[in-house]
Write a protein that holds these residues in place. Sequence first.
Motif, PDB file in Angstrom:
ATOM      1  N   GLN A 357       0.822  -1.198   0.000  1.00 27.44           N
ATOM      2  CA  GLN A 357       0.000   0.000   0.000  1.00 27.44           C
ATOM      3  C   GLN A 357       0.865   1.261   0.000  1.00 27.44           C
ATOM      4  N   PHE A 502      -3.642   6.041   3.566  1.00 31.17           N
ATOM      5  CA  PHE A 502      -2.654   5.011   3.881  1.00 31.17           C
ATOM      6  C   PHE A 502      -2.503   4.809   5.383  1.00 31.17           C
ATOM      7  N   GLU A 505      -3.910   1.651   7.140  1.00 27.15           N
ATOM      8  CA  GLU A 505      -3.182   0.447   6.759  1.00 27.15           C
ATOM      9  C   GLU A 505      -1.892   0.326   7.559  1.00 27.15           C
TER      10      GLU A 505
END
Length: 510
Positions: A357, A502, A505
């Motif tokens: 990611q 992000f 994550e």
Amino acid sequence: MADMTESPPLFDNETKLDDLEDDDEDIFASAVQEQNQLEDTSPYNGVSKVQAELPKLSLRDMPEENSFSSMSSPAPGPLSPPLGLMNTDIGDLHDVPINDNADTLSANIIHSRSLEEVPADTSEVFLKITVTSPQKIGEGMGAYVAYKVETRTNMLIFKKRNFSVIRRFSDFLGLHDKLTEKYLRNGRIIPPAPEKSVIGTTKIKMSGDKNQEQNSSSTEFLERRRAALERYLNRTAAHPVLSIDPDFREFLEADVELPKATNTSALSGKGVMRLFNKVGETVNKITYKMDESDMWFEEKTSQIDSLDIQLRALHSAVDSLTNQRRELANCTGATAKSIAVLGHGEPGASLGRALAQLAETLEKVEVIRKTQSNSDLYQFGEMLRDYVALIGAIKDVFHERVKVFQNWQHAQLMLNKKREQKARLEQSSRTDRTSQAATEVIEWEAKVDRGQEEFDNISKMIKEEVERFELVRVQDFKKQLIEYLESMLQHQNQLIKYWESFLPEARAVA
């Protein structure tokens, strides 16, 4: 003013080198929008998905302390970013190859503003010009580039409302030379045409399908030149006198090949003579100092010199900023690739997913930073480059005034000599030559009167032209800076969204 003798030019402008032939191709050598704010009719074909997602932020609702709506002359509009080399059919012309990599201009340019709508109120006079579709014609060292010049107007002096022609680079230079020859002596500020570039045009001549890196460099050069040509034509179109000049109108609407400009090639005889004449002009500027009696010109000359230094320094800084952003974007892309490889070899599922990611987020950041660098270049840097050239045009017209003054003072000096000669002949009672001397005195008196009238006229015209330039410059800088800041806000806002998406994550890594 003190009497001054004329400093003779290094070469006569009319000197010709018949034994030198004009080079067949001139590409070896070296913007005005409507008053309305126009919107794009079609998006740029090369805009990436990431760029399309950029939110629209605006600074235009901020209060304005100064208004220039009362200006009589329209200000130059925004500098149009590259349009990309569109596949426009122009007979047998061949498209210059375009590199589709993400790091080329054609893939990461900000949304184009070149193809804008005309004013809704057709009663308002407008003249909108766009330069599109650079096309390489021929191969090898005999190749050259032609451009499609599209015009939209409601001016009755033109035969049609919409029309287009094909013009090569030498045609633009030839037009500039014609306008300079006509109007510079009158004190008009002639918008400068783009400079010739031996390196850039050689790359185009030698570019081929196999060399993608060279094609990318050629594409960037063509896009910058196309935008510069478009700004040049629109600045000329915004001038109340130049816009109705017969040569300018012929350039825009005559759907025929124009006579080849024989004095624009760098390798031609006239090109060599033009270079030497410029050297002579430079020497004359340095060695001849005018006894200025008009304080306006003395103050304005000092301001122009100071503005020139400041703009050059700012342009150099923006150029460095553009290069640094591009380097940062490239480093970001390399980091994304390395992290992606690291993520594939990670045994932990959560950490591997987070690394993947992160690599994807960095790839998006790379695109944004490349777009930022293009914004630095085309929305800010090119405007500064354009104004550095315009300052040079103002200096040229100031020097033309000095040359007119030199001619006037030379005529005054000759008149004094003729009067002295006539007085000596009268004292010596030489009646046979007295009448001739009297005639010469009358002739030089007429030349002195014409010289003074020409000097007064060019001084008055320069004041009007500089005043108009200042108004346009302020409005142009204001508009460009607002658009540049809006673009930067969009980029930064998108970066924040990428990193916020992000963050969950990253926190989920066990």
